[in-house]
Design a protein around this motif. Structure first.
Motif, PDB file in Angstrom:
ATOM      1  N   LEU A   1      -4.366  -3.813  -5.078  1.00  0.00           N
ATOM      2  CA  LEU A   1      -4.283  -2.360  -5.061  1.00  0.00           C
ATOM      3  C   LEU A   1      -5.585  -1.692  -6.006  1.00  0.00           C
ATOM      4  O   LEU A   1      -6.161  -0.635  -5.579  1.00  0.00           O
ATOM      5  CB  LEU A   1      -3.023  -1.784  -5.755  1.00  0.00           C
ATOM      6  CG  LEU A   1      -1.826  -2.023  -4.948  1.00  0.00           C
ATOM      7  CD1 LEU A   1      -0.507  -1.504  -5.634  1.00  0.00           C
ATOM      8  CD2 LEU A   1      -1.804  -1.203  -3.554  1.00  0.00           C
TER       9      LEU A   1
ATOM     10  N   PHE B   1       0.906  -1.278  -0.084  1.00  0.00           N
ATOM     11  CA  PHE B   1      -0.004   0.067   0.119  1.00  0.00           C
ATOM     12  C   PHE B   1       0.725   1.340  -0.056  1.00  0.00           C
ATOM     13  O   PHE B   1       0.679   2.227  -0.690  1.00  0.00           O
ATOM     14  CB  PHE B   1      -0.838  -0.116   1.122  1.00  0.00           C
ATOM     15  CG  PHE B   1      -2.216  -0.818   1.124  1.00  0.00           C
ATOM     16  CD1 PHE B   1      -3.037  -0.591  -0.060  1.00  0.00           C
ATOM     17  CD2 PHE B   1      -2.548  -1.843   1.848  1.00  0.00           C
ATOM     18  CE1 PHE B   1      -4.166  -1.493   0.071  1.00  0.00           C
ATOM     19  CE2 PHE B   1      -3.474  -2.549   1.857  1.00  0.00           C
ATOM     20  CZ  PHE B   1      -4.592  -2.259   0.797  1.00  0.00           C
TER      21      PHE B   1
ATOM     22  N   PHE C   1      -1.778   5.398  -1.521  1.00  0.00           N
ATOM     23  CA  PHE C   1      -2.159   4.676   0.087  1.00  0.00           C
ATOM     24  C   PHE C   1      -1.338   5.098   0.940  1.00  0.00           C
ATOM     25  O   PHE C   1      -0.114   4.955   0.764  1.00  0.00           O
ATOM     26  CB  PHE C   1      -2.672   3.411  -0.059  1.00  0.00           C
ATOM     27  CG  PHE C   1      -3.751   2.957  -1.106  1.00  0.00           C
ATOM     28  CD1 PHE C   1      -5.077   2.817  -0.993  1.00  0.00           C
ATOM     29  CD2 PHE C   1      -3.224   2.106  -2.205  1.00  0.00           C
ATOM     30  CE1 PHE C   1      -5.905   2.837  -2.009  1.00  0.00           C
ATOM     31  CE2 PHE C   1      -4.103   1.907  -3.278  1.00  0.00           C
ATOM     32  CZ  PHE C   1      -5.423   2.154  -3.288  1.00  0.00           C
TER      33      PHE C   1
ATOM     34  N   ALA D   1      -0.938   3.256   4.712  1.00  0.00           N
ATOM     35  CA  ALA D   1      -1.465   2.127   5.649  1.00  0.00           C
ATOM     36  C   ALA D   1      -0.993   2.505   6.787  1.00  0.00           C
ATOM     37  O   ALA D   1       0.295   2.720   7.484  1.00  0.00           O
ATOM     38  CB  ALA D   1      -0.873   0.762   5.119  1.00  0.00           C
TER      39      ALA D   1
ATOM     40  N   CYS E   1      -8.431  -2.934   5.571  1.00  0.00           N
ATOM     41  CA  CYS E   1      -7.927  -4.265   4.996  1.00  0.00           C
ATOM     42  C   CYS E   1      -7.791  -5.287   6.293  1.00  0.00           C
ATOM     43  O   CYS E   1      -7.104  -5.088   7.091  1.00  0.00           O
ATOM     44  CB  CYS E   1      -6.458  -4.077   4.291  1.00  0.00           C
ATOM     45  SG  CYS E   1      -5.807  -5.552   3.637  1.00  0.00           S
TER      46      CYS E   1
END
Length: 303
Positions: A268, A52, A58, A60, A86
């Motif tokens: 992704l 990520f 992103f 994370a 996630c």
């Protein structure tokens, strides 16, 4: 935390070709939940975070639950701070308040991505089973819903009694695209060889608002079902979008499965779709083919 990326590495090619677009200025906040799993979550969660973060799209954060069997009452993440959750989790039930907040997050439009053994978790949580579409193990039977598979271009549902969840020997297998125009898969290979993994089969669940994006098959001689099993699919839940990948087995000494370029690309793209309903990421030219796997070799986990 540093991610070392070789100038001419597969990692560099994947990031540049897969993710270079004007939309990358936006960094979506991702919460990775882990801490218990029958797989080696200590490795997988760090690698998933690296995937990520390396994308440029992103950012994370990892949160871990208490260890198995310990007091879970204080586990109360602030889901509303994030764009996407996630799940790298298969363990003890969460507190009722946390479950309610999680349901509210997704139902009101929060994105959700889960992979592999996360669909084994929470067999007795009705709303979770609705969110994931199908799952396995944990005592799942026909009472949880039919077995779902793919045949002749459509979802089939087997309502016969029996347990839910099984897999054959770990092996490479070909993933077949079934919805080539869906934003997650648009432009990706029609078929690609996934790196050695467990192919789940006989998954059960409500399968409501579920769209199968890709399937794979394993011969019964290797412990498979001999049917085309759903491996990538989406579920709509309230205003929320869920991307579910059954791929991603990680053992203590083998994490190559989630370094597969096909796994990374779909993860992704599935994450962006779960957040926005669209995918702006460009398609990499450096992906597996129908006959060859491709590993994202140079990814470095957080230190």
């Amino acid at each position: 935390m540093r991610y070392l990326i070789g100038k001419h590495s597969i990692t560099s090619l994947l990031i540049i070709l897969l993710l270079s677009s004007s939309g990358l200025a936006q960094k979506y906040e991702v919460l990775i939940i882990t801490g218990q799993n029958n797989h080696h979550w200590q490795s997988s969660s760090k690698i998933i975070k690296g995937i990520f973060d390396s994308s440029g799209m992103f950012k994370a954060t990892i949160v871990t639950t208490p260890p198995k069997g310990e007091d879970m009452s204080g586990f109360k993440p602030e889901f509303s701070r994030y764009d996407l959750i996630c799940l790298d989790y298969n363990g003890d039930p969460w507190p009722d308040e946390t479950k309610k907040n999680f349901v509210d997050f997704v139902k009101k439009g929060g994105g959700l991505v889960l992979f592999h053994a996360s669909d084994n978790s929470f067999p007795d949580w009705k709303e979770y089973n609705r969110m994931i579409g199908v799952g396995g193990w944990g005592g799942r039977t026909e009472k949880h819903g039919p077995i779902v598979y793919w045949e002749n271009g459509e979802i089939k549902k087997d309502k016969s009694p029996g347990k839910g969840g099984s897999h054959g020997k770990q092996d490479n297998f070909v993933v077949h695209t079934r919805q080539p125009d869906h934003p997650i898969l648009k432009g990706l290979p029609k078929s690609w060889m996934h790196t050695r993994d467990e192919l789940y089969h006989s998954l059960r669940g409500p399968a409501r608002n579920m769209e199968v994006l890709a399937t794979a098959e394993q011969d019964p001689s290797g412990g498979g079902s001999g049917r085309q099993e759903p491996v990538l699919f989406t579920i709509k839940y309230g205003k929320g979008r869920i991307f579910h990948s059954v791929l991603g087995h990680v053992g203590k000494n083998n994490s190559n499965t989630i370094k597969c370029a096909g796994f990374i690309a779909t993860l992704l793209r599935g994450a962006e779709w779960a957040i926005t309903g669209d995918v702006t990421q460009k398609v990499s030219e450096d992906l597996p083919t129908a006959s060859n796997t491709r590993i994202w070799k140079d990814l470095k986990a957080p230190e």
